[in-house]
Design a protein around this motif. Structure first.
Motif, mmCIF file in Angstrom:
data_model
loop_
_atom_site.group_PDB
_atom_site.id
_atom_site.type_symbol
_atom_site.label_atom_id
_atom_site.label_comp_id
_atom_site.label_asym_id
_atom_site.label_seq_id
_atom_site.Cartn_x
_atom_site.Cartn_y
_atom_site.Cartn_z
ATOM 1 N N GLY A 167 1.963 -4.117 -47.623
ATOM 2 C CA GLY A 167 3.345 -3.886 -47.987
ATOM 3 C C GLY A 167 4.346 -4.065 -46.856
ATOM 4 N N GLN A 168 3.892 -4.281 -45.636
ATOM 5 C CA GLN A 168 4.802 -4.465 -44.512
ATOM 6 C C GLN A 168 5.388 -5.869 -44.543
ATOM 7 O OE1 GLN A 168 2.970 -4.124 -40.657
ATOM 8 N NE2 GLN A 168 4.914 -4.166 -39.543
ATOM 9 N N SER A 169 6.695 -5.962 -44.345
ATOM 10 C CA SER A 169 7.389 -7.248 -44.426
ATOM 11 C C SER A 169 8.187 -7.516 -43.162
ATOM 12 C CB SER A 169 8.346 -7.285 -45.633
ATOM 13 O OG SER A 169 7.646 -7.204 -46.852
ATOM 14 N N LEU A 170 8.401 -8.794 -42.892
ATOM 15 C CA LEU A 170 9.304 -9.248 -41.842
ATOM 16 C C LEU A 170 10.115 -10.412 -42.387
ATOM 17 C CD1 LEU A 170 7.073 -9.151 -38.622
ATOM 18 C CD2 LEU A 170 9.021 -7.665 -39.140
ATOM 19 N N ILE A 171 11.370 -10.479 -41.983
ATOM 20 C CA ILE A 171 12.272 -11.551 -42.404
ATOM 21 C C ILE A 171 12.525 -12.439 -41.197
ATOM 22 C CG2 ILE A 171 14.551 -12.095 -43.332
ATOM 23 C CD1 ILE A 171 14.493 -9.259 -44.614
ATOM 24 N N GLU A 229 18.551 1.940 -33.265
ATOM 25 C CA GLU A 229 18.585 3.240 -33.934
ATOM 26 C C GLU A 229 19.467 3.138 -35.173
ATOM 27 O OE1 GLU A 229 16.654 5.581 -32.952
ATOM 28 O OE2 GLU A 229 16.017 4.591 -31.110
ATOM 29 N N ALA A 230 19.422 4.152 -36.016
ATOM 30 C CA ALA A 230 20.235 4.160 -37.231
ATOM 31 C C ALA A 230 21.711 4.051 -36.872
ATOM 32 C CB ALA A 230 19.972 5.431 -38.029
ATOM 33 N N GLY A 231 22.379 3.042 -37.430
ATOM 34 C CA GLY A 231 23.794 2.834 -37.177
ATOM 35 C C GLY A 231 24.101 2.048 -35.924
ATOM 36 N N GLN A 232 23.126 1.801 -35.065
ATOM 37 C CA GLN A 232 23.357 1.034 -33.842
ATOM 38 C C GLN A 232 23.537 -0.440 -34.192
ATOM 39 O OE1 GLN A 232 20.249 1.405 -30.942
ATOM 40 N NE2 GLN A 232 21.393 0.339 -29.335
ATOM 41 N N VAL A 233 24.517 -1.085 -33.559
ATOM 42 C CA VAL A 233 24.882 -2.455 -33.903
ATOM 43 C C VAL A 233 24.653 -3.371 -32.702
ATOM 44 C CG1 VAL A 233 26.772 -4.004 -34.571
ATOM 45 C CG2 VAL A 233 26.560 -1.743 -35.630
ATOM 46 N N LEU A 234 24.095 -4.524 -32.991
ATOM 47 C CA LEU A 234 23.913 -5.581 -31.999
ATOM 48 C C LEU A 234 24.605 -6.824 -32.523
ATOM 49 C CD1 LEU A 234 22.425 -6.241 -29.287
ATOM 50 C CD2 LEU A 234 20.545 -7.112 -30.686
ATOM 51 N N LYS A 235 25.540 -7.372 -31.722
ATOM 52 C CA LYS A 235 26.257 -8.581 -32.117
ATOM 53 C C LYS A 235 25.629 -9.784 -31.424
ATOM 54 C CE LYS A 235 30.650 -6.262 -32.986
ATOM 55 N NZ LYS A 235 32.119 -6.260 -32.718
ATOM 56 N N TYR A 244 13.674 -10.167 -38.049
ATOM 57 C CA TYR A 244 14.036 -8.754 -38.049
ATOM 58 C C TYR A 244 13.312 -8.036 -39.188
ATOM 59 C CZ TYR A 244 17.485 -10.362 -41.557
ATOM 60 O OH TYR A 244 18.098 -10.954 -42.635
ATOM 61 N N GLU A 245 13.261 -6.714 -39.077
ATOM 62 C CA GLU A 245 12.629 -5.899 -40.112
ATOM 63 C C GLU A 245 13.582 -5.728 -41.284
ATOM 64 O OE1 GLU A 245 9.522 -3.018 -37.797
ATOM 65 O OE2 GLU A 245 11.634 -2.431 -37.689
ATOM 66 N N PRO A 246 13.051 -5.520 -42.492
ATOM 67 C CA PRO A 246 13.913 -5.406 -43.674
ATOM 68 C C PRO A 246 14.869 -4.222 -43.622
ATOM 69 C CG PRO A 246 11.647 -5.852 -44.328
ATOM 70 C CD PRO A 246 11.619 -5.564 -42.862
ATOM 71 N N THR A 247 14.574 -3.212 -42.798
ATOM 72 C CA THR A 247 15.468 -2.064 -42.700
ATOM 73 C C THR A 247 16.750 -2.394 -41.950
ATOM 74 O OG1 THR A 247 14.274 -1.354 -40.712
ATOM 75 C CG2 THR A 247 13.589 -0.385 -42.818
ATOM 76 N N VAL A 248 16.762 -3.514 -41.225
ATOM 77 C CA VAL A 248 17.951 -3.927 -40.478
ATOM 78 C C VAL A 248 18.930 -4.613 -41.424
ATOM 79 C CG1 VAL A 248 18.824 -5.404 -38.631
ATOM 80 C CG2 VAL A 248 16.682 -4.153 -38.330
ATOM 81 N N GLY A 277 15.729 -0.282 -37.067
ATOM 82 C CA GLY A 277 14.714 -1.319 -37.159
ATOM 83 C C GLY A 277 14.680 -2.177 -35.924
ATOM 84 N N ARG A 278 13.682 -3.058 -35.885
ATOM 85 C CA ARG A 278 13.493 -3.944 -34.746
ATOM 86 C C ARG A 278 14.008 -5.342 -35.069
ATOM 87 N NH1 ARG A 278 7.397 -3.886 -33.211
ATOM 88 N NH2 ARG A 278 7.223 -3.804 -35.480
ATOM 89 N N VAL A 279 14.545 -6.002 -34.048
ATOM 90 C CA VAL A 279 15.017 -7.379 -34.180
ATOM 91 C C VAL A 279 14.425 -8.191 -33.041
ATOM 92 C CG1 VAL A 279 17.144 -6.644 -35.294
ATOM 93 C CG2 VAL A 279 17.116 -6.994 -32.827
ATOM 94 N N TRP A 280 14.222 -9.464 -33.299
ATOM 95 C CA TRP A 280 13.699 -10.391 -32.299
ATOM 96 C C TRP A 280 14.681 -11.554 -32.163
ATOM 97 C CZ3 TRP A 280 10.866 -7.706 -35.781
ATOM 98 C CH2 TRP A 280 9.816 -6.906 -35.276
ATOM 99 N N LEU A 281 15.138 -11.788 -30.942
ATOM 100 C CA LEU A 281 16.101 -12.848 -30.669
ATOM 101 C C LEU A 281 15.428 -13.967 -29.893
ATOM 102 C CD1 LEU A 281 19.122 -10.636 -29.534
ATOM 103 C CD2 LEU A 281 18.440 -11.286 -31.862
#
Length: 324
Positions: A167-171, A229-235, A244-248, A277-281
């Motif tokens: 059930g784990q997903s990545l986009i 973290e929850a609510g933390q924003v990366l531009k 990125y993870e689906p929670t992002v 969630g985690r993001v990969w750039l």
């Protein structure tokens, strides 16, 4: 080295024979002599004329085992490849045209990737047509013995093994998916926000992989990971968003400020990634490189959109070397 006149063994660096005084002429190295290595990665390579050619093994940067028992190795540094060992009953699938090489006992089976039945076939074709990807999925399996299959990267970057739980997903960005175990589900991911779809750099549709099993993603350049973290924003510049993870929450916003828009050089839009969630750039998006190279390509009528110095003159080299 010996004197050509009297045969005396000459000391290193001698310009004249110490016995007869004959000048020492510089002689080119023999073309059949041993190879002098400057690259330390080839330190075990000693090729001589008539000898067996044995190149050193490529650097193994990662290895592991999948959920179904497949063994894999990721080799190379800049242009990597993943080499997978298959036992009977194990299956790897990829999009068409993804395979680089395979052993003779590997069997290919091309499908639509939409499941069984006519409805599943049509649904799979429609989804993949909308995503802009190849219309078909190819399964690779072996029926007897151990098989080998490899998938090579198409752009300088990293191949990332994704060990997904049930059930784990990545986009991930479109074209990032390379191959996966048959237990992994590959689907398209629609961006709900109109702005992110129009200006997000990859359109409305991305790729989504869901476990269980291991999948392999091809990302551009070097990879940098952040945990939001929850609510933390990366531009981020849109092309640098690799996965990125689906929670992002992914969105696109217009750059503020008249001078920033005109003179900032960053275009009109930035991607906003909001946690948790985690993001990969990725450091070198293929699209950014293509745009950069386009500045130096000749245009119709002989004009060149690049600068007149440096690489900008490459477009005229064809005329210089005999082009019409």
């Amino acid at each position: 080295m010996q004197c050509t006149n009297c045969g005396t063994v000459l000391p290193a660096g001698a310009r004249f024979c110490p016995i007869c005084g004959t000048p020492v002429s510089a002689t080119p190295p023999s073309a059949t002599g041993p190879t002098t290595l400057l690259d330390t990665s080839f330190q075990d390579f000693d090729q001589r004329a008539g000898a067996r050619l044995d190149l050193p093994e490529p650097t193994v940067v990662a290895s592991g085992e999948g959920k179904t028992g497949i063994d894999y190795q990721i080799v190379g540094t800049t242009m990597q490849a993943v080499i997978i060992q298959l036992e009977p009953g194990q299956t790897i699938f990829s999009e068409t045209g993804g395979m680089a090489w395979m052993s003779g006992n590997v069997i290919m089976n091309t499908t639509t990737g939409g499941g069984g039945g006519l409805g599943g076939m049509i649904g799979g074709l429609v989804k993949r047509a909308l995503s802009g990807e190849s219309l078909f999925i190819v399964d690779y399996t072996v029926q007897a013995g151990r098989g080998l299959i490899a998938f090579a990267s198409e752009f300088p970057g990293k191949i990332i093994p994704l060990h997904l739980g049930a059930g784990q997903s990545l986009i991930m960005q479109r074209d990032a998916f390379m191959c996966a175990e048959k237990t992994v589900s590959l689907d398209i991911h629609f961006r709900r926000n109109l702005g992110s779809g129009l200006f997000g750099g990859e359109g409305f549709i991305l790729q989504r992989v869901t476990g269980p099993g291991v999948a392999f993603a091809e990302l551009d350049g070097e990879i940098v990971e952040y945990t939001l973290e929850a609510g933390q924003v990366l531009k981020v510049d849109t092309g640098h968003v690799a996965m990125y993870e689906p929670t992002v929450q992914f969105d696109v916003e217009m750059i503020r400020g008249f001078r920033n828009i005109l003179f900032g050089g960053e275009g009109l839009f930035l991607a906003t990634l909001r946690g948790p969630g985690r993001v990969w750039l990725q450091t070198m998006p293929a699209m950014n490189l293509a745009k950069k190279l386009a500045n130096y390509l000749p245009r119709a009528g002989g004009s060149n959109s690049g600068s007149q110095g440096g690489l900008g003159n490459l477009g005229n080299l064809g005329n210089f070397f005999g082009g019409d």
